[in-house]
Enzyme design. Structure first.
Site, PDB file in Angstrom:
ATOM      1  N   ARG A  74      40.389  44.499  52.211  1.00  0.00           N
ATOM      2  CA  ARG A  74      41.716  43.863  52.209  1.00  0.00           C
ATOM      3  C   ARG A  74      42.586  44.465  53.322  1.00  0.00           C
ATOM      4  NH1 ARG A  74      43.967  41.093  47.958  1.00  0.00           N
ATOM      5  NH2 ARG A  74      45.563  40.834  49.546  1.00  0.00           N
TER       6      ARG A  74
ATOM      7  N   CYS B  95      38.019  40.088  42.716  1.00  0.00           N
ATOM      8  CA  CYS B  95      39.159  40.441  43.575  1.00  0.00           C
ATOM      9  C   CYS B  95      39.922  41.642  43.046  1.00  0.00           C
ATOM     10  CB  CYS B  95      40.084  39.241  43.713  1.00  0.00           C
ATOM     11  SG  CYS B  95      40.745  38.670  42.137  1.00  0.00           S
TER      12      CYS B  95
ATOM     13  N   ASP C 155      36.877  36.110  38.430  1.00  0.00           N
ATOM     14  CA  ASP C 155      38.270  36.584  38.425  1.00  0.00           C
ATOM     15  C   ASP C 155      38.791  36.446  36.994  1.00  0.00           C
ATOM     16  OD1 ASP C 155      40.844  37.390  39.167  1.00  0.00           O
ATOM     17  OD2 ASP C 155      41.438  35.400  39.856  1.00  0.00           O
TER      18      ASP C 155
ATOM     19  N   HIS D  63      45.251  32.233  47.369  1.00  0.00           N
ATOM     20  CA  HIS D  63      45.212  33.660  47.715  1.00  0.00           C
ATOM     21  C   HIS D  63      44.361  33.813  48.989  1.00  0.00           C
ATOM     22  CE1 HIS D  63      45.789  37.812  47.311  1.00  0.00           C
ATOM     23  NE2 HIS D  63      45.124  38.083  46.216  1.00  0.00           N
TER      24      HIS D  63
ATOM     25  N   ARG E 133      54.637  37.128  47.828  1.00  0.00           N
ATOM     26  CA  ARG E 133      53.832  36.892  46.613  1.00  0.00           C
ATOM     27  C   ARG E 133      54.750  36.188  45.628  1.00  0.00           C
ATOM     28  NH1 ARG E 133      49.544  40.624  43.398  1.00  0.00           N
ATOM     29  NH2 ARG E 133      48.348  39.881  45.165  1.00  0.00           N
TER      30      ARG E 133
ATOM     31  N   GLN F  51      42.827  37.239  50.201  1.00  0.00           N
ATOM     32  CA  GLN F  51      41.690  37.658  49.380  1.00  0.00           C
ATOM     33  C   GLN F  51      40.418  36.908  49.811  1.00  0.00           C
ATOM     34  OE1 GLN F  51      41.751  40.048  46.734  1.00  0.00           O
ATOM     35  NE2 GLN F  51      39.570  39.860  47.105  1.00  0.00           N
TER      36      GLN F  51
HETATM   37  N1   CP Z   1      43.272  41.328  44.573  1.00  0.00           N
HETATM   38  C1   CP Z   1      44.610  41.488  44.628  1.00  0.00           C
HETATM   39  O1   CP Z   1      45.344  40.676  45.208  1.00  0.00           O
HETATM   40  O2   CP Z   1      45.061  42.605  44.024  1.00  0.00           O
HETATM   41  P1   CP Z   1      46.588  42.967  43.749  1.00  0.00           P
HETATM   42  O3   CP Z   1      47.108  41.971  42.729  1.00  0.00           O
HETATM   43  O4   CP Z   1      46.554  44.362  43.216  1.00  0.00           O
HETATM   44  O5   CP Z   1      47.348  42.846  45.027  1.00  0.00           O
HETATM   45  N1  NVA Z   2      44.119  35.097  39.647  1.00  0.00           N
HETATM   46  C1  NVA Z   2      44.788  36.377  39.619  1.00  0.00           C
HETATM   47  C2  NVA Z   2      44.513  37.112  40.873  1.00  0.00           C
HETATM   48  C3  NVA Z   2      45.153  38.473  40.981  1.00  0.00           C
HETATM   49  C4  NVA Z   2      44.842  39.151  42.278  1.00  0.00           C
HETATM   50  C5  NVA Z   2      46.276  36.176  39.384  1.00  0.00           C
HETATM   51  O1  NVA Z   2      46.853  35.255  39.962  1.00  0.00           O
HETATM   52  O2  NVA Z   2      46.858  36.922  38.604  1.00  0.00           O
END
Ligand code: CP
Ligand code: NVA
Length: 308
Positions: free
Chosen positions: A292, A264, A223, A128, A101, A131
């Protein structure tokens, strides 16, 4: 299927259908593939916080018989303590699979270029994919199939939308996106996804009017307006997204009795989504969150194990 999962663009429709089939089987029998990661270690590098991604992968790794090593933002500093390519070449000697990440998508790409083990993108500023696969899988479970169904996305042109749009397009859905012009995905990306949609029998349309996007929609998705790392833009973005909240009035404009509501998570209640909509009977956000886990396991089986 390619060796890594960095974006949905790398996957064919049949790769996606294959992942869904494995996820369905694993959802019914969670421990049926308990030796896929036997004697294997999965490394997780997270530059940003996470609930769903981290825990679904860590739990999934154990269900598949493996173990994990979590490296947070203080443990590995991309490009600060050492170059990404050195981190990738070192960790590849210790583990059999990596989940990353990152802030910069270029970092996950560079890591994958130098890694000798498969790399999964667990969210970058661009994409992502885990997701998006989960989301389309969940819609399929709820509606019986996704082909020809209409998915409306209302909000920021961000990483979640980027992957969702491609995944829905490849699975023959009609995607209607409402986002402020200033926060739109790049035009080239939308037209590229449009080509994928056309090939499968789906479509992509873009508007700046949320009411137009949700009309007749089977699913309404949103989102956060301020993604991780964008905190400094908060004030400006709040103003730009006025009128883009998924609230009861907007949901009623779908003309549907109860469209599926998706997010998400984590959600910023009172910003991109109203509490009463998130908590309404049409909201499937926790079934989505549960999936997930099943999708994370299916991706790992596809990349590392035998997928029969
Ligand atoms: N939706 C998602 O990726 O959640 P987290 O940021 O908690 O991993
Ligand atoms: N768009 C958000 C998604 C988190 C799961 C971010 O990048 O923070």
């Amino acid at each position: 299927m390619t060796k890594h999962l960095l974006t949905i663009t790398e996957l064919s429709s049949s790769d996606i259908a294959g992942i869904f089939a494995i996820a369905s089987r694993l959802k019914k029998k969670p421990f049926s593939k308990s030796s896929v990661l036997k004697n294997k270690v999965v490394g997780l590098i997270f530059e940003k916080p996470s609930n769903r991604t981290r825990v679904s992968f860590e739990a999934g790794i154990r269900h598949l018989g493996g173990t994990s090593v979590y490296l947070g933002s203080d443990d590995i500093k991309f490009g600060v303590r050492e170059p990404v390519k050195d981190i990738a070449r070192t960790l590849s000697r210790y583990v059999e699979l990596m989940v990353l990440r990152t802030f910069r998508h270029e970092d996950v790409e560079e890591f994958a270029d130098y890694s000798t083990v498969p790399v999964i993108n667990g969210l970058s500023d661009l994409a992502h994919p885990c997701q998006a696969l989960t989301d389309i899988f969940t819609i399929g479970e709820k509606l019986g199939s996704v082909r020809g169904k209409t998915l409306a996305y209302v909000g920021d042109g961000n990483n979640v939308l980027y992957s969702l749009m491609y995944c829905a397009a490849k699975m023959a859905m009609h995607v209607r996106i409402a986002m402020p012009a200033r926060y739109s995905l790049p035009r080239g990306v939308i037209s590229d996804a449009g080509v994928a949609a056309k090939r499968s029998g789906g479509s992509i349309t873009v508007t700046t009017d949320p009411s137009e996007a949700v009309k007749g929609a089977d699913v309404i998705y949103t989102d956060v307006w301020v993604s991780m790392g964008q905190e400094a833009e908060r004030k400006v973005k709040m103003a730009a997204f006025k009128g883009f909240q998924v609230n009861r009035t907007l949901v009623e404009k779908s003309g549907r009795k109860s469209p599926l509501i998706m997010h998400c998570l984590p959600a910023h209640r009172g910003e991109e989504i109203a509490e009463e909509v998130l908590e309404s009977p049409g909201s499937i956000v926790f079934d989505e969150a549960e999936n997930r886990l099943h999708i994370a396991k299916a991706i790992m089986v596809k990349l590392v194990g035998d997928d029969r």
